[in-house]
Every structure is written in C-alpha cells, then in structure tokens.
Design an enzyme around this catalytic site. Sequence first.
Site, PDB file in Angstrom:
ATOM      1  N   LYS A 121      16.694  50.090  54.686  1.00 25.50           N
ATOM      2  CA  LYS A 121      16.454  50.570  56.048  1.00 25.50           C
ATOM      3  C   LYS A 121      16.338  52.091  56.079  1.00 25.50           C
ATOM      4  O   LYS A 121      15.539  52.636  56.830  1.00 25.50           O
ATOM      5  CB  LYS A 121      17.552  50.079  56.999  1.00 25.50           C
ATOM      6  N   LYS A 130      11.443  39.614  53.557  1.00 29.08           N
ATOM      7  CA  LYS A 130      12.249  38.800  54.470  1.00 29.08           C
ATOM      8  C   LYS A 130      11.666  38.796  55.889  1.00 29.08           C
ATOM      9  O   LYS A 130      11.228  39.847  56.378  1.00 29.08           O
ATOM     10  CB  LYS A 130      13.658  39.422  54.514  1.00 29.08           C
ATOM     11  N   LYS A 153      13.390  40.500  62.525  1.00 29.96           N
ATOM     12  CA  LYS A 153      13.055  40.603  63.953  1.00 29.96           C
ATOM     13  C   LYS A 153      12.549  41.985  64.320  1.00 29.96           C
ATOM     14  O   LYS A 153      11.851  42.153  65.300  1.00 29.96           O
ATOM     15  CB  LYS A 153      14.200  40.137  64.859  1.00 29.96           C
TER      16      LYS A 153
HETATM   17  N1  AQP Z   1      14.777  35.939  57.140  1.00 28.92           N
HETATM   18  C1  AQP Z   1      15.978  35.393  57.245  1.00 28.92           C
HETATM   19  N2  AQP Z   1      16.261  34.221  56.656  1.00 28.92           N
HETATM   20  C2  AQP Z   1      17.486  33.654  56.771  1.00 28.92           C
HETATM   21  N3  AQP Z   1      18.500  34.216  57.477  1.00 28.92           N
HETATM   22  C3  AQP Z   1      18.245  35.377  58.084  1.00 28.92           C
HETATM   23  N4  AQP Z   1      19.002  36.184  58.855  1.00 28.92           N
HETATM   24  C4  AQP Z   1      18.286  37.259  59.231  1.00 28.92           C
HETATM   25  N5  AQP Z   1      17.054  37.196  58.721  1.00 28.92           N
HETATM   26  C5  AQP Z   1      16.994  36.037  58.001  1.00 28.92           C
HETATM   27  C6  AQP Z   1      20.369  35.890  59.228  1.00 28.92           C
HETATM   28  O1  AQP Z   1      20.450  35.972  60.640  1.00 28.92           O
HETATM   29  C7  AQP Z   1      21.711  36.517  61.002  1.00 28.92           C
HETATM   30  C8  AQP Z   1      21.535  37.678  61.930  1.00 28.92           C
HETATM   31  O2  AQP Z   1      21.075  38.804  61.304  1.00 28.92           O
HETATM   32  P1  AQP Z   1      21.274  40.240  61.973  1.00 28.92           P
HETATM   33  O3  AQP Z   1      20.660  40.300  63.292  1.00 28.92           O
HETATM   34  O4  AQP Z   1      22.694  40.607  61.945  1.00 28.92           O
HETATM   35  O5  AQP Z   1      20.545  41.222  61.035  1.00 28.92           O
HETATM   36  P2  AQP Z   1      19.560  41.036  59.875  1.00 28.92           P
HETATM   37  O6  AQP Z   1      20.201  40.208  58.814  1.00 28.92           O
HETATM   38  O7  AQP Z   1      19.119  42.385  59.464  1.00 28.92           O
HETATM   39  O8  AQP Z   1      18.406  40.201  60.605  1.00 28.92           O
HETATM   40  P3  AQP Z   1      16.929  40.577  60.968  1.00 28.92           P
HETATM   41  O9  AQP Z   1      16.344  39.443  61.714  1.00 28.92           O
HETATM   42  O10 AQP Z   1      16.166  41.030  59.769  1.00 28.92           O
HETATM   43  O11 AQP Z   1      17.081  41.753  61.974  1.00 28.92           O
HETATM   44  P4  AQP Z   1      16.665  43.257  61.859  1.00 28.92           P
HETATM   45  O12 AQP Z   1      15.187  43.255  61.701  1.00 28.92           O
HETATM   46  O13 AQP Z   1      17.130  43.839  63.142  1.00 28.92           O
HETATM   47  O14 AQP Z   1      17.360  43.850  60.651  1.00 28.92           O
HETATM   48  C9  AQP Z   1      22.438  36.869  59.706  1.00 28.92           C
HETATM   49  O15 AQP Z   1      23.313  35.822  59.374  1.00 28.92           O
HETATM   50  C10 AQP Z   1      21.321  36.959  58.719  1.00 28.92           C
HETATM   51  O16 AQP Z   1      21.754  36.686  57.408  1.00 28.92           O
END
Ligand code: AQP
Length: 332
Positions: free
Chosen positions: A116, A197, A200
Amino acid sequence: MTHPPKKRVFSGIQPTGNLHIGNYLGAIKNWAQEQHKYHNVFCIVDLHALTLPQDPAELYRSIRQVAMLYLACGLDLEHCAIFVQSHIPAHAELTWLLNCVTPLGWLERMTQYKDKSAKQESVSTGLLDYPVLMAADIILYDTHYVPVGEDQKQHVELTRDIAIRFNNLYGETFVVPDVLIPKAGARVMGLDDPTAKMSKSIDKQGHALRLLDPPNVLKKSIMRATTDSLNRIAFDPVEQPGVFNLLNIYQAITGQSEAQILAEFSGGGYGNLKKRVAEAVVATLEPIQQRYHEMAQDPGYIEQVLQAGADRVRPIAERRLLVAQKNLGLRK
Ligand code: AQP
C-alpha cells in the site's frame, strides 16, 4: 451434561468501498456459517479506513452499508454483536499501549504496508501502525479465533507475537488468538488481472464482483474475465490463474470438491465455465441484495443495531484494557 464454554471469534472489515465477493467468500460467508458455534464480535473497522485518505460523507455512508451487508449476508444478532470500532475508545487506547512494546521492524516487514505504501506519494504513520490497531481490536475481546482471508494471515500472526511479547513482559494479560482461513475462497483474485487480489479500493469496471452489483453487471464482468488460450479446465494457479480463480469462486460457493467440479466442467469450454460461475454468483447474491435493499428502507434500524452492539461489547473491552493498564503500572 455440561458443555465447554463457547470460544470467542472476532473479525472486521474496513468501510473503504463496495464489498466484493472476495470479502464474502474469504470472510463473511464463513462467519455466518460458523456463528452458532461461538460468541462472535464483528466490527466495522472505520479507524483502519483512515489510514488512507477518505471522503468523510462517503466513509459515513460506507460504515452503515457494511453493517447492513453483514446482516444481509446472514449474521444473526442472536449470535453476533455488530459495532463500529471508533465507538469503543478502548481500541485506540490499547493501540498506544501495544505500540510501546512493538518493535518498529515488525511493522516495516508487513507485506500489506509495503504494497500500500508503494502506491502512495506520502504515507501516514497510521498506515504503518495499522497492524497494531488490528492487534488491539482482536485481543481486547479475549479472542480465540480470527476468521479472515489469506491476505490478513500475516497480521494475525503479528497479533500473536505482540500478545505473547506483552504477556512475557508484564504477566498474563491477553489470550493469544489463532487464525482461521477458509479452504476455498481465501484469496479471490481480480477478474481483470488474476495475478492481483480482488480489492475494494480498486474501482475499475470488470475488476471486482461487488455484492450490490446488479445481475447483468456481475454476468458481464465474469464473461469478460481474463483467462488464457490453453483451453483446459484445471485447478492450476500458476499456468492458468484466470481459470483457477473462476474455479475457486465456484468451489467456495458450491462447497464441491475439486474432483466434482472438474467432472462437471471437463470437455466444456471457458464460455460454459463462465456462464455457470455467473449463474452461481447471481443466485448467491440476489437474496443478499434483496435483504439489503429491504433493510435500507429504514435507516434507523441499523443505527439501533450498531448502538446495541457497542453497548454489548464495551464492558468486555474495558475490562481487558483495565487489566493491561494495571499490569503496566498505570492503575491500581
Ligand atoms: N480478494 C480477497 N479474497 C479473499 N478474502 C479477501 N478479503 C479481502 N480481500 C479478499 C478478506 O475480507 C476481509 C476484509 O478485508 P479488509 O476490508 O479488512 O481489508 P483488505 O483485506 O485490505 O480488503 P480489500 O477488499 O482489499 O480492501 P482494501 O482495498 O480497502 O484494502 C478480510 O478478512 C480479508 O482477508
């Protein structure tokens, strides 16, 4: 016959955009499936969202949207407390106490921080400190299990290291938690680029399957998903990451074994695979969307849920914070 007391589960999601099928299959679906076995604490981790710039009005809306999606995806308030992280000040306070026992090098090694921060011109201290806040979230509730997707495994391991270090320095204070990772769906990849990955915060058409996307958008994104020219259906993440990603999504939704899935799709082309995956995704998300839209008719409802959730968990958090403060010599 007496039953052993239920163990506690804690997990959370950042309100940083539209939740996608990775958040569902990697996290929320499993929370809902296993919820009756545990005492569950599920948080909307808004303080984590602040580690990158957010639009305040959008953040406020997104917090409520995540909470409503938790319920629409099947979390049951009989088994779960749902609340907003910033409504319990003990999270921020414990973070400071943990900061003071966490070596800087542990944080600089985190792969999510490296990824990040590489995308930012200037990085906030909060982005580096994110895993310590996450450790505080978890150990504040005497958590035994943390169900998350694969990407969060390193942070839960760091949480264990921080809890163990604190316990060694100041005496038994925190439960040391274990991570729970699902067998399928633990790492859903972007449909446009199956080597990255699904995330969001990537707001590009065709990247993510968002939980609230209409069926035609979901179908279009899946039908356009990047695959390869091998014309072979196999669970091969190295040679065929795009096909693997579609099979992985299908497996996580249907719960079938690899052999069953290969038997179902062998001999068919990628078009057929995509069509079946799209049908499965739409069939899974339609009832969730319906429940979400019904709930959204009454904005007061989710406010009540979040207030009740915070009231339910506050005593647990305050009790554990007080033990940490006493062991550090801050309180009698
Ligand atoms: N691509 C993924 N596949 C499986 N699990 C996923 N998680 C996130 N992306 C995937 C799981 O969703 C939960 C919430 O994640 P988070 O919001 O705390 O942050 P993150 O892991 O960084 O998720 P994102 O969607 O990628 O958000 P941004 O873009 O904001 O960083 C966690 O249990 C995560 O493992």
